[in-house]
Write a protein that holds these residues in place. Sequence first.
Motif, PDB file in Angstrom:
ATOM      1  N   LYS A   1      -3.151   6.071 -14.908  1.00 12.21           N
ATOM      2  CA  LYS A   1      -4.141   7.119 -15.149  1.00 12.21           C
ATOM      3  C   LYS A   1      -3.494   8.406 -15.642  1.00 12.21           C
ATOM      4  O   LYS A   1      -4.077   9.168 -16.426  1.00 12.21           O
ATOM      5  CB  LYS A   1      -4.920   7.399 -13.864  1.00 12.21           C
TER       6      LYS A   1
ATOM      7  N   ASP B   1       0.812  -1.208   0.000  1.00 11.27           N
ATOM      8  CA  ASP B   1       0.000   0.000   0.000  1.00 11.27           C
ATOM      9  C   ASP B   1       0.849   1.264   0.000  1.00 11.27           C
ATOM     10  O   ASP B   1       0.336   2.362  -0.142  1.00 11.27           O
ATOM     11  CB  ASP B   1      -0.923   0.014   1.228  1.00 11.27           C
TER      12      ASP B   1
ATOM     13  N   LEU C   1      -1.544   2.394 -10.296  1.00 10.83           N
ATOM     14  CA  LEU C   1      -2.813   2.808 -10.907  1.00 10.83           C
ATOM     15  C   LEU C   1      -2.787   4.301 -11.240  1.00 10.83           C
ATOM     16  O   LEU C   1      -3.282   4.725 -12.288  1.00 10.83           O
ATOM     17  CB  LEU C   1      -3.972   2.499  -9.960  1.00 10.83           C
ATOM     18  N   ALA C   2      -2.202   5.083 -10.338  1.00 14.26           N
ATOM     19  CA  ALA C   2      -2.111   6.528 -10.574  1.00 14.26           C
ATOM     20  C   ALA C   2      -1.212   6.829 -11.769  1.00 14.26           C
ATOM     21  O   ALA C   2      -1.492   7.734 -12.564  1.00 14.26           O
ATOM     22  CB  ALA C   2      -1.588   7.228  -9.317  1.00 14.26           C
TER      23      ALA C   2
ATOM     24  N   SER D   1       3.558   4.072  -1.194  1.00 14.97           N
ATOM     25  CA  SER D   1       3.825   4.693  -2.481  1.00 14.97           C
ATOM     26  C   SER D   1       5.317   4.697  -2.762  1.00 14.97           C
ATOM     27  O   SER D   1       6.051   5.453  -2.127  1.00 14.97           O
ATOM     28  CB  SER D   1       3.289   6.135  -2.497  1.00 14.97           C
TER      29      SER D   1
ATOM     30  N   ASP E   1      -3.644  -3.770  -7.732  1.00 11.81           N
ATOM     31  CA  ASP E   1      -4.375  -2.789  -6.922  1.00 11.81           C
ATOM     32  C   ASP E   1      -3.448  -1.755  -6.296  1.00 11.81           C
ATOM     33  O   ASP E   1      -3.884  -0.976  -5.449  1.00 11.81           O
ATOM     34  CB  ASP E   1      -5.170  -3.501  -5.826  1.00 11.81           C
ATOM     35  N   ASN E   2      -2.180  -1.768  -6.690  1.00 12.39           N
ATOM     36  CA  ASN E   2      -1.220  -0.821  -6.141  1.00 12.39           C
ATOM     37  C   ASN E   2      -1.616   0.602  -6.537  1.00 12.39           C
ATOM     38  O   ASN E   2      -1.735   0.929  -7.719  1.00 12.39           O
ATOM     39  CB  ASN E   2       0.182  -1.148  -6.676  1.00 12.39           C
ATOM     40  N   ALA E   3      -1.848   1.436  -5.523  1.00 10.43           N
ATOM     41  CA  ALA E   3      -2.365   2.789  -5.772  1.00 10.43           C
ATOM     42  C   ALA E   3      -1.429   3.626  -6.632  1.00 10.43           C
ATOM     43  O   ALA E   3      -1.868   4.391  -7.500  1.00 10.43           O
ATOM     44  CB  ALA E   3      -2.625   3.491  -4.439  1.00 10.43           C
ATOM     45  N   THR E   4      -0.130   3.498  -6.403  1.00 10.37           N
ATOM     46  CA  THR E   4       0.838   4.282  -7.172  1.00 10.37           C
ATOM     47  C   THR E   4       0.852   3.857  -8.635  1.00 10.37           C
ATOM     48  O   THR E   4       0.858   4.692  -9.541  1.00 10.37           O
ATOM     49  CB  THR E   4       2.244   4.138  -6.574  1.00 10.37           C
TER      50      THR E   4
ATOM     51  N   ASP F   1       0.287  -6.773  -7.951  1.00  4.54           N
ATOM     52  CA  ASP F   1       0.361  -5.308  -7.918  1.00  4.54           C
ATOM     53  C   ASP F   1      -0.802  -4.622  -8.632  1.00  4.54           C
ATOM     54  O   ASP F   1      -0.799  -3.407  -8.787  1.00  4.54           O
ATOM     55  CB  ASP F   1       1.674  -4.837  -8.575  1.00  4.54           C
TER      56      ASP F   1
END
Length: 317
Positions: free
Chosen positions: A273, A52, A269-270, A54, A264-267, A262
Amino acid sequence: MTAPVLPQKPKRSRPVGWIIAAAVVVVAVIVAVVVVAVRSGGSSDTAAGSSDASPKTVTIGVSDKALPYWDTYTKLAKQKLDVTVQLQNFSDYSLPNPALKDEQIDMNQFQHIQYLANYNVQSNDDLQPIGATAVYPLPLYSTKVTKPSGFQDGAKIAIPNDAINEARALLVLQSADLLQLKDGGNAFSTTADITSHKVDVQTVDASQTANALQQGSVDGAIVNVNYATSAGLAKDDAIFQDDPKSASAKPYVNVFAVRDADKDNATYLALAKLFQDEAVQKVFAKDYPDAVPSDESAASLQRELATVEKDAKAAAE
């Protein structure tokens, strides 16, 4: 007469109990400081190792690192996400996925859904798409004729030899009325499925199709867009291409891919995007004017991947 020497006043000694108490306090303070430091450092290390957290540096495998849109992208990643993006360029399509699997890189962006599905099935892997970039047309180039009907019988056409690009290239040539495939062909057709042909197909590594054309060893070539760009092929030399806006082009949406752990890794995914940022898109459109941008969600891309993988497994049986 000398003054009498007075006896010195004896020094008062501190009670032993006071000394022990002071020592205990000092030790307690030292222990407390050490514990706080250890706990503080430990929580930081744990956060850094957590999925989770970054990461500050992310390595992305690509096949067109030199193009300007990546410069815009990496600068925005630092400005908006505080992430340093390191790009690792691959000139061979067969390398970025194994590099991702082996954790030599964190993400890659070079392939479409169809290619990824075939890789996963053939390699028993589970890499996942987390963001879309665009659908690139697959053009037929020639420096000798201006339209497909201009090719003489027996003209040599180079196409990529990897399974997925080979099938798509054959479909392009079929659409150009240069050959026919068994049962109309599909996303897994090979040269063995050619039932009739006006031109002779030669399969070579995808990175060599442009070279074969420019060196004159073939009369035409199916060249992936990034290789055509890096080889400096003139846009006017493209005499035919498939339609990137058609429904059948959905499996050819190019994607950012990561390891399944990975997805669902927020970084990550960002970062996927971020490709849709207006500043990136503006430069990207100049680098690839024929590409059709796509902003499909990770969930949609993963559903499409599952469908194509099912078809790939059926084709392999």
